[in-house]
Design a protein around this motif. Sequence first.
Motif, short mmCIF file in Angstrom:
data_model
loop_
_atom_site.label_atom_id
_atom_site.label_comp_id
_atom_site.label_asym_id
_atom_site.label_seq_id
_atom_site.Cartn_x
_atom_site.Cartn_y
_atom_site.Cartn_z
N LEU A 1 -18.06 6.79 134.86
CA LEU A 1 -18.39 7.52 136.08
C LEU A 1 -19.07 8.84 135.75
CD1 LEU A 1 -15.21 6.93 138.29
CD2 LEU A 1 -17.55 6.21 138.82
N LYS A 2 -18.61 9.51 134.71
CA LYS A 2 -19.23 10.77 134.30
C LYS A 2 -20.67 10.53 133.87
CE LYS A 2 -18.62 14.70 131.19
NZ LYS A 2 -17.77 15.30 130.10
N ALA A 3 -20.89 9.46 133.11
CA ALA A 3 -22.26 9.13 132.66
C ALA A 3 -23.15 8.78 133.84
CB ALA A 3 -22.21 7.98 131.66
N ALA A 4 -22.60 8.04 134.80
CA ALA A 4 -23.40 7.63 135.97
C ALA A 4 -23.79 8.83 136.83
CB ALA A 4 -22.62 6.62 136.80
N ARG A 5 -22.90 9.84 136.88
CA ARG A 5 -23.15 11.01 137.72
C ARG A 5 -23.93 12.10 137.00
NH1 ARG A 5 -16.84 10.88 139.43
NH2 ARG A 5 -16.99 9.45 141.23
N SER A 6 -24.23 11.91 135.74
CA SER A 6 -24.87 12.97 134.95
C SER A 6 -26.34 13.16 135.26
CB SER A 6 -24.68 12.68 133.46
OG SER A 6 -25.37 11.49 133.10
N GLY A 7 -26.92 12.27 136.05
CA GLY A 7 -28.34 12.38 136.37
C GLY A 7 -29.19 11.58 135.42
N ALA A 8 -30.49 11.62 135.64
CA ALA A 8 -31.42 10.84 134.82
C ALA A 8 -31.43 11.35 133.39
CB ALA A 8 -32.82 10.92 135.42
N ASP A 9 -31.52 10.41 132.44
CA ASP A 9 -31.57 10.77 131.03
C ASP A 9 -32.81 11.62 130.73
OD1 ASP A 9 -29.25 9.36 130.59
OD2 ASP A 9 -30.27 7.55 129.87
N ILE A 10 -32.73 12.37 129.63
CA ILE A 10 -33.82 13.25 129.24
C ILE A 10 -34.36 12.80 127.88
CG2 ILE A 10 -34.52 15.64 128.82
CD1 ILE A 10 -32.02 16.53 130.32
N HIS A 11 -35.68 12.66 127.78
CA HIS A 11 -36.33 12.39 126.50
C HIS A 11 -36.71 13.73 125.86
CE1 HIS A 11 -36.64 8.02 126.63
NE2 HIS A 11 -36.90 8.13 127.92
N CYS A 12 -36.23 13.93 124.66
CA CYS A 12 -36.51 15.18 123.96
C CYS A 12 -38.00 15.39 123.79
CB CYS A 12 -35.82 15.15 122.58
SG CYS A 12 -36.17 16.60 121.56
N GLY A 13 -38.45 16.61 124.09
CA GLY A 13 -39.87 16.91 123.98
C GLY A 13 -40.35 17.03 122.56
N ARG B 1 -33.64 9.88 123.44
CA ARG B 1 -33.06 9.84 124.79
C ARG B 1 -31.69 10.48 124.78
NH1 ARG B 1 -31.66 4.13 127.71
NH2 ARG B 1 -30.21 4.90 129.30
N ASN B 2 -31.47 11.41 125.71
CA ASN B 2 -30.22 12.14 125.79
C ASN B 2 -29.64 12.02 127.20
OD1 ASN B 2 -30.02 14.08 123.17
ND2 ASN B 2 -32.17 13.80 123.77
N PRO B 3 -28.30 12.18 127.32
CA PRO B 3 -27.70 12.15 128.66
C PRO B 3 -28.28 13.24 129.55
CG PRO B 3 -26.03 12.00 126.95
CD PRO B 3 -27.31 12.33 126.25
N GLY B 4 -28.22 12.99 130.86
CA GLY B 4 -28.84 13.90 131.82
C GLY B 4 -28.22 15.28 131.86
N ASN B 5 -26.96 15.41 131.43
CA ASN B 5 -26.31 16.72 131.47
C ASN B 5 -26.35 17.45 130.13
OD1 ASN B 5 -24.58 15.05 130.11
ND2 ASN B 5 -22.82 15.38 131.47
N ALA B 6 -27.04 16.86 129.14
CA ALA B 6 -27.14 17.50 127.82
C ALA B 6 -28.16 18.64 127.85
CB ALA B 6 -27.54 16.46 126.77
N GLU B 7 -27.94 19.64 127.01
CA GLU B 7 -28.85 20.78 126.90
C GLU B 7 -29.56 20.81 125.56
OE1 GLU B 7 -26.58 24.27 127.68
OE2 GLU B 7 -26.22 23.78 129.80
N GLN C 1 -30.38 5.36 138.92
CA GLN C 1 -30.05 6.75 138.58
C GLN C 1 -30.79 7.24 137.33
OE1 GLN C 1 -27.75 8.55 140.79
NE2 GLN C 1 -28.60 6.74 141.81
N GLY C 2 -31.58 6.34 136.71
CA GLY C 2 -32.34 6.75 135.54
C GLY C 2 -31.52 6.85 134.28
N ASN C 3 -30.30 6.28 134.29
CA ASN C 3 -29.43 6.38 133.11
C ASN C 3 -28.69 5.08 132.81
OD1 ASN C 3 -27.59 6.30 135.21
ND2 ASN C 3 -27.11 8.48 135.11
N GLY C 4 -29.18 3.97 133.36
CA GLY C 4 -28.52 2.68 133.13
C GLY C 4 -27.49 2.34 134.18
N PHE C 5 -27.35 3.23 135.19
CA PHE C 5 -26.43 2.98 136.29
C PHE C 5 -27.22 3.03 137.61
CE2 PHE C 5 -23.82 4.67 132.90
CZ PHE C 5 -22.69 3.87 132.93
N ALA C 6 -26.63 2.44 138.65
CA ALA C 6 -27.21 2.51 139.99
C ALA C 6 -26.11 2.90 140.96
CB ALA C 6 -27.82 1.17 140.40
#
Length: 351
Positions: free
Chosen positions: A57-69, A74-80, A245-250
């Motif tokens: 549930l935390k992964a699903a709610r974290s938002g769309a994944d981020i590709h490192c520039g 590919r990183n979780p949506g809540n990663a900095e 959701q852009g992270n493998g969840f809907a």
Amino acid sequence: MSKGSGKFIQLEWECPQCDGRNPGPEQSCLSCGAPQPDDVEFVAPAERKYVSDEKSLKAARSGADIHCGFCDTRNPGNAEICSQCGGDLAEGERRKAGGEVHQRAAEQKIRCSNCDAENTSSNHTCAECGAPLAQQKLASAQSDAKGIKASGGAKEKASPKKRGCIIGAVLAVIALCVAGAVFLFAPSESVAGTVSDVHWQTSIAVQEQQEVRHDNETGSVPSDAYDVSCHTESEQVCTTELVDQGNGFAEEVESCDTQNEEYCSYTALEWQTIETFTMDGNDYNPSYASPSLSNEQRLGNEDIDYSVNFSTEKGNIDYAPDDLDEYRQFQLGSSWNLNLNRLGTVVSVER
């Protein structure tokens, strides 16, 4: 208006290298190790199961994944910070989300040609003996219910094979109906008949305008209507869809629209039949009644029916000619061949 339900489903993706099916959050194929493509197509499993454990549930709610520039990891949506290179993910790019995800068709079963074990159509090797199932895998497992791209692209079209099966089934049903109709109504026997009686009946309607009340009608109100009263009824129609959701969840999202329909009640003057005059006879010169009309009346529709009775070895059989010319051919005492169908109805007559 769309409203999220807070219910999430883990999606699946198919590896373009080996066709292996993988959980949506997996970044690499579990079968061959190939990386999940950037433009991966997600699809919901055939059986919709909601995520319940806190980690998912935390992964699903974290938002769309981020590709490192910097390294494209590919990183979780809540990663900095990038998990691979430590780069600042503020410079990264989020996966696109928000597109509708389709659900797979129900799993079909296939049998292994090596050990005859039953497997789901998504398997690539037999669960019992390990033999490859690639040659037996149903095409529908790959094409029937592919989802849209993570970027929210257009829906996949139904496979030509599936459309062909559906069309073939419909055509088969139509063919059976036609064959049944042909069997019942096609001529099956011929009997000799002699005209024993003829009959005609005519009818003509007399009409006048009368007040007619219409209640709760939809559509346009006649321009000459009166005592008009209208009201609008509203109905909320809701549907649910799975939103990527852009992270493998809907997330299951409910969309509701308000549909308005106007209903009107009114009175209008309309021509109504107040009396019908009939005449009949057993000759070949049918005629219509000539009722006298007032200034507020008019003649309505005219109707005529013809009937010919044949005496046959099967008893008396009636036949209804289509028009006056055909009716006048059946002179009393004349002989005809009657073609009957399996229901005993006259299909055609001939001399």
